[in-house]
Enzyme design. Structure first.
Site, short mmCIF file in Angstrom:
data_model
loop_
_atom_site.label_atom_id
_atom_site.label_comp_id
_atom_site.label_asym_id
_atom_site.label_seq_id
_atom_site.Cartn_x
_atom_site.Cartn_y
_atom_site.Cartn_z
N ARG A 207 0.52 5.97 6.71
CA ARG A 207 1.25 6.23 5.47
C ARG A 207 0.39 5.91 4.25
NH1 ARG A 207 2.65 3.81 0.76
NH2 ARG A 207 2.98 1.86 1.91
N ASP A 208 0.07 4.64 4.08
CA ASP A 208 -0.66 4.21 2.88
C ASP A 208 -2.08 4.75 2.87
OD1 ASP A 208 -1.22 2.91 0.53
OD2 ASP A 208 -0.44 1.00 1.16
N HIS B 70 1.95 -7.32 1.93
CA HIS B 70 1.24 -6.04 1.89
C HIS B 70 0.12 -6.22 0.87
CE1 HIS B 70 1.08 -1.55 2.11
NE2 HIS B 70 0.56 -1.70 0.90
N HIS C 196 -3.67 -5.51 -0.87
CA HIS C 196 -4.80 -4.61 -1.15
C HIS C 196 -6.01 -5.46 -1.53
CE1 HIS C 196 -2.82 -0.52 -1.34
NE2 HIS C 196 -1.82 -1.35 -1.08
N CYS D 41 -2.50 3.13 -4.05
CA CYS D 41 -1.27 3.63 -4.66
C CYS D 41 -1.59 4.76 -5.64
CB CYS D 41 -0.55 2.50 -5.40
SG CYS D 41 0.92 3.03 -6.31
N ASN E 164 -5.95 -0.90 1.35
CA ASN E 164 -5.36 -2.10 1.94
C ASN E 164 -6.45 -2.95 2.57
OD1 ASN E 164 -2.16 -1.44 2.21
ND2 ASN E 164 -3.38 0.41 2.41
#
Length: 312
Positions: free
Chosen positions: A15-16, A207, A209, A240, A249
């Site tokens: 996803r990210d 979460h 980064h 993002c 990440n």
């Protein structure tokens, strides 16, 4: 620190990571990557986000991907949902868990969701009701909680109010996201310590980064504050699309290696993760950011230099 505790590493690359790539990945290729990630031993994988296809074209095949991957017992498949329509798609795709998308500040929320923070939370109410009807597990999130690129530090009073409103909706699991890498270990401990004391019924995941190289230090700080659930992305992919200068990440191989070196179990096969990370790095070199892929594991020893004979 109890070094015998096991942590959960939730893999978010599908996803990210993938949403940050400019080129569309074919569905079958995504399925192959995700199947390989499942084989690494991750207990939870964030497979996709059910956003509108125009918002993030890369994830327009969310439902099809979930239909085609090889599901494995004991592996939870998670997806982000921005609205009721996205939730219905997630229910149809039979994901195990959905995560709500929320920003701690109005500025980031308007950029990310075209809505102020508390207006967005008001909109969660029908989602939570529908998810409950469908017996779907729901968790919340608070993006930019450790620092917003538009507003800076987020007041603790605002964070408290967000937590309170989540509890009022019956949501007790929250993902705390350092979306643009503005956290540091002191800030991690201060914020988690404060809201843990205020709301002992809540549980948190992190979460992180690695925008400013602080992610692993922040993970250790979170661990020391009792966090046992961490998001990461193989090869450090991610970012993002609604935050300036956002980068990837923390790399899964960096996080797993670091914890395992400290005696903290992850239950993930690091060698398989590294192999997969190298494949992703070759395919997407401009997006990859991983220390372990560059330097190898601490256990990867080298031949010692031979003693040179003295001359003369």
């Amino acid at each position: 620190m109890n070094l015998k505790d096991e942590v959960i590493i939730s893999e978010v690359c599908p996803r990210d990571g993938f949403q940050s790539l400019a080129d569309i990945i074919p569905t079958e290729e995504k399925v192959e990557w995700i199947n390989a990630m499942i084989d690494c031993g991750f207990k939870q994988i964030e497979v996709t986000s059910f956003v509108h296809p125009k918002a993030i074209p890369q994830l327009r095949d969310a439902g099809e991907v979930l239909q085609k991957i090889n599901r494995k017992q004991g592996v939870k498949l998670r997806a982000l949902v921005p609205n009721l329509r996205g939730l219905e798609r997630a229910i149809e795709a039979k994901v195990d868990k959905v995560k709500l998308m929320l920003s701690a500040t109005d500025s980031h929320s308007i950029s990310n969701a075209n809505s102020k923070t508390f207006d967005a939370m008001k909109g969660f109410e029908p989602l939570v009701k529908r998810a409950t009807e469908a017996s779907m597990a729901v968790s919340g999130s608070i993006s930019v909680i450790f620092g917003c690129p538009y507003e800076g530090d987020v007041p603790l009073e605002r964070i408290e109010e967000i937590c309170k409103r989540y509890i009022d909706m019956g949501i007790y699991q929250l993902s705390l996201a350092d979306t643009t890498g503005m956290a540091n270990p002191v800030k991690i401990k201060r914020i988690i310590g404060h809201i843990s004391n205020k709301f002992p019924e809540l549980s948190f995941s992190l979460h992180l980064h690695n925008t400013r190289g602080m992610a692993f230090a922040n993970a250790v700080a979170g661990y020391e504050m009792g966090v046992r659930d961490f998001d990461s992305a193989i090869a450090g992919l991610g970012g993002c699309p609604y935050a300036p200068n956002a980068t990837g990440n923390i790399a899964s191989e960096d996080l797993i290696h670091g914890f395992e070196e400290m005696g903290i179990l992850t239950g993930v096969d690091l060698d398989k993760v590294i192999k997969l990370g190298k494949e992703l790095e070759i395919k997407y070199p401009q997006y990859s950011d991983s220390f372990i892929l560059k330097a190898g594991k601490c256990s990867d020893l080298h031949l010692a230099p031979k003693t040179q004979e003295k001359l003369g």
